[in-house]
Write a protein that holds these residues in place. Structure first.
Motif, PDB file in Angstrom:
ATOM      1  N   LEU A   1      34.667  86.723  90.043  1.00 48.83           N
ATOM      2  CA  LEU A   1      33.894  85.512  90.342  1.00 48.83           C
ATOM      3  C   LEU A   1      32.538  85.883  90.938  1.00 48.83           C
ATOM      4  N   TRP A   2      31.589  84.971  90.788  1.00 44.82           N
ATOM      5  CA  TRP A   2      30.200  85.276  91.125  1.00 44.82           C
ATOM      6  C   TRP A   2      29.756  84.700  92.466  1.00 44.82           C
ATOM      7  N   VAL A   3      29.029  85.536  93.212  1.00 47.80           N
ATOM      8  CA  VAL A   3      28.248  85.099  94.368  1.00 47.80           C
ATOM      9  C   VAL A   3      26.837  84.816  93.845  1.00 47.80           C
ATOM     10  N   ILE A   4      26.342  83.611  94.096  1.00 43.36           N
ATOM     11  CA  ILE A   4      24.983  83.252  93.681  1.00 43.36           C
ATOM     12  C   ILE A   4      24.284  82.597  94.874  1.00 43.36           C
ATOM     13  N   ASN A   5      23.188  83.191  95.328  1.00 41.45           N
ATOM     14  CA  ASN A   5      22.465  82.701  96.498  1.00 41.45           C
ATOM     15  C   ASN A   5      20.971  82.612  96.212  1.00 41.45           C
ATOM     16  N   SER A   6      20.288  81.720  96.919  1.00 44.16           N
ATOM     17  CA  SER A   6      18.842  81.625  96.796  1.00 44.16           C
ATOM     18  C   SER A   6      18.263  81.086  98.099  1.00 44.16           C
ATOM     19  N   VAL A   7      17.193  81.721  98.583  1.00 41.49           N
ATOM     20  CA  VAL A   7      16.543  81.300  99.827  1.00 41.49           C
ATOM     21  C   VAL A   7      15.034  81.375  99.642  1.00 41.49           C
ATOM     22  N   GLY A   8      14.315  80.444 100.282  1.00 41.70           N
ATOM     23  CA  GLY A   8      12.868  80.535 100.191  1.00 41.70           C
ATOM     24  C   GLY A   8      12.137  79.310 100.668  1.00 41.70           C
TER      25      GLY A   8
END
Length: 352
Positions: free
Chosen positions: A303-310
């Motif tokens: 399974l995938w870890v998907i993160n985004s910050v900004g």
């Protein structure tokens, strides 16, 4: 992107992402829905000169209690299973009913209906998660903020840890009254703009690995982040709220980082390679954004870890947004989830 790193075959990919950047191609949207997750939302809004927190359940804004933000934090108010109507108009409407002289101001505020619609959109986005998801965001123009989703879950950072590694490196250089070496600057460029893992290995070692990261994070005000042991920086654990705190350190003057350090990191985050410009950028209404993404298939589950910050520019406002997720069945599905959460959070802040 480098795919080398320490560890045995069962844990190798847990520390480092593999393959090329995911780009934006081939996304078929969210794969399936599950029951709406237990979620907590806290929105801090400035009303006149008083900052308050609005607490309630569902659409029952009339039953909301007002609590001074000075004595209550978003973390302590985030009870799983509760939702909050997020609207500055709730306070404005209450004031209007008490005094006819404020009716003009109240009418200028977003309606309760529009605020509830924005909340519905956020809940809908979260309910489509295949695993766990959380978002934290703030509008730097208005001061409104939210923390929503699986707020008690520890998320693996994957490559968003690289933003933290660079912030730590810059803080340590400040402490020693020195600038980064040309080699460190080259590694930092590769680590942020290209998400190069070998460069991250080198800089993680340079800062003292987890001990160095944890010491800096304490000064940054992070309370829910723990650095990955050895060179497993990709297995650093964190929360959406902590990532928002880190974004404040990188993008606002309320920071232990100097103006020069902040500008340097912001510049790299605004120049990530083209196929990595997905994620929180979906909430922007212009090309003015700076971000760092992370994507990681877990070896034990697939399974995938998907993160985004900004930081994004939206309708003339500057927003900081962090979205973290795990348990995604596919990379593309996780990216779609993160983007829908970022957009829904931004729309919710629009109504505050």
């Amino acid at each position: 992107m480098s795919t080398t790193g320490p560890g045995g075959p069962q844990e190798q990919e847990q520390a480092h992402e593999h393959g090329q950047g995911p780009g934006r191609r081939g996304r078929a949207g969210l794969l399936r829905s599950r029951a709406a997750i237990g979620a907590a939302v806290v929105l801090v809004v400035a009303v006149a000169t008083t900052t308050t927190m609005l607490h309630g359940h569902g659409a029952a804004a009339q039953n909301s209690s007002l609590v001074s933000a000075a004595s209550s934090s978003s973390d302590s108010a985030s009870a799983p299973g509760a939702t909050t109507v997020v609207s500055a108009s709730a306070a404005a409407s209450a004031a209007a009913s008490a005094s006819a002289s404020t009716s003009a101001e109240a009418s200028a505020q977003p309606s309760a209906t529009s605020s509830e619609a924005a909340m519905d959109q956020l809940e809908k986005a979260a309910s489509a998660a295949e695993g766990k998801v959380a978002v934290a965001a703030t509008d730097l123009t208005t001061g409104a903020a939210l923390d929503y989703g699986d707020t008690d879950h520890g998320f693996v950072t994957a490559s968003i840890a690289k933003m933290d590694i660079l912030a730590t490196l810059l803080l340590q250089a400040q402490d020693d009254d020195r600038t980064l070496t040309s080699s460190q600057r080259s590694l930092a460029t590769r680590m942020i703009e290209n998400s190069d893992n070998t460069a991250a290995d080198s800089l993680y070692q340079a800062i003292g690995e987890s001990s160095g990261l944890d010491a800096a994070n304490k000064r940054f005000g992070l309370t829910e982040t723990e650095g990955g042991s050895g060179l497993y920086w990709g297995l650093t654990t964190t929360s959406a709220a902590d990532q928002l705190r880190l974004l404040r350190q990188v993008f606002t003057s309320s920071s232990v980082l100097s103006s020069a350090s902040r500008s340097y990191e912001q510049g790299l985050m605004s120049q990530v390679e083209t196929d990595q410009r997905w994620g929180v950028s979906a909430a922007a209404t212009s090309s003015d954004f700076a971000l760092k993404n992370g994507w990681l298939p877990r070896s034990a589950t697939g399974l995938w870890v998907i993160n985004s910050v900004g930081r994004v520019s939206r309708n003339g406002h500057l927003l900081l947004i962090s979205v973290v997720s795990d348990g995604n069945l596919s990379e593309s599905g996780g990216i779609s989830l993160v983007e829908s959460m970022a957009k829904a959070a931004a729309e919710t802040l629009d109504q505050s």
